[in-house]
Design an enzyme around this catalytic site. Sequence first.
Site, short mmCIF file in Angstrom:
data_model
loop_
_atom_site.label_atom_id
_atom_site.label_comp_id
_atom_site.label_asym_id
_atom_site.label_seq_id
_atom_site.Cartn_x
_atom_site.Cartn_y
_atom_site.Cartn_z
N ASP A 39 0.85 -1.19 0.00
CA ASP A 39 0.00 0.00 0.00
C ASP A 39 0.88 1.24 0.00
O ASP A 39 2.07 1.16 0.33
CB ASP A 39 -0.90 0.00 1.25
N ASP A 62 3.32 1.93 -4.72
CA ASP A 62 2.49 2.81 -5.54
C ASP A 62 2.19 2.04 -6.81
O ASP A 62 3.07 1.83 -7.65
CB ASP A 62 3.24 4.10 -5.85
N VAL A 63 0.95 1.58 -6.97
CA VAL A 63 0.63 0.66 -8.07
C VAL A 63 0.77 1.32 -9.43
O VAL A 63 0.83 0.63 -10.46
CB VAL A 63 -0.78 0.05 -7.92
N TYR A 158 -15.46 5.17 -13.38
CA TYR A 158 -15.14 3.98 -12.58
C TYR A 158 -15.60 2.71 -13.29
O TYR A 158 -14.85 1.73 -13.37
CB TYR A 158 -15.82 4.12 -11.22
N THR A 195 -17.89 -0.51 2.82
CA THR A 195 -16.57 0.04 3.11
C THR A 195 -16.65 1.56 3.01
O THR A 195 -17.70 2.13 2.66
CB THR A 195 -15.54 -0.47 2.10
#
Length: 264
Positions: A39, A62-63, A158, A195
Amino acid sequence: MTQIDLTGRTALVTGGAQGLGEGIARALADAGAQVIVADIQDDLGAKLAETLGEPHRFVHLDVTSDESWSAAVASSIEQFGGLDVVVNNAGLEVTQLLVDTEPDDVRRMLEVNLLGTMLGIKHAFRAMRPDGAAGQGGTVINLASVAATIAFPAIAGYSATKSGIDRLTRVAAMESGKLGYGVRVNCVYPGLIATAMGQKLAAETAQLGLFESPEAAVSAVVDLTPSGRLGEIADIADAVAFLASDASRFVNGAGLPIDGGMGM
């Protein structure tokens, strides 16, 4: 999840510090895997790894960064001697009507959701294929969304990125098979769960006037769901553990809805 045994396997979970990622990390650990919580939130990620206990670890990732992926995967293999599972969970949702599209917001979602997943597949393949540093094959599980299968207002960007993850998953599975990498690639489509991201979506769609209140937005989702409830983190996490295990050994290039029937 006593029927799922991941003992001896190493799993890296992106966006693993909180929310759904945390639930997935816990489920994999409970099934016996050595988990790397990956993460950008260093404090939360390190705290979760500490809570999970030995031998689990945290790694900064950091993806959207190719270099960050290289370092995270190398660190994981150095610490555990291999890499067997990569869960591309990190994601970003920006709620906005199409008439209010902000290009920078869309670029952020494309970079985190789609590019981040693509880089995760890239580095998983490089590590897991026969000539890789891990070299024993493995499995990649990508997080798409019910948003890829339904038309819900105010989440066009999204939804587009999550639809892209669906197609990316299938192409990746075919490439792995054709090139003999020995890596299965699947994705899951979570339904709406409570969430922080799910709660934010409900609140923001109400603010846009699409629903009378956040509660009304949630009720609308439940009304569209044959199972008659929102999803829970455990619903998704258990399915990911299944796809990471030998119980799903002939499941490849598939998309598994975990949405209570909402996207059917």
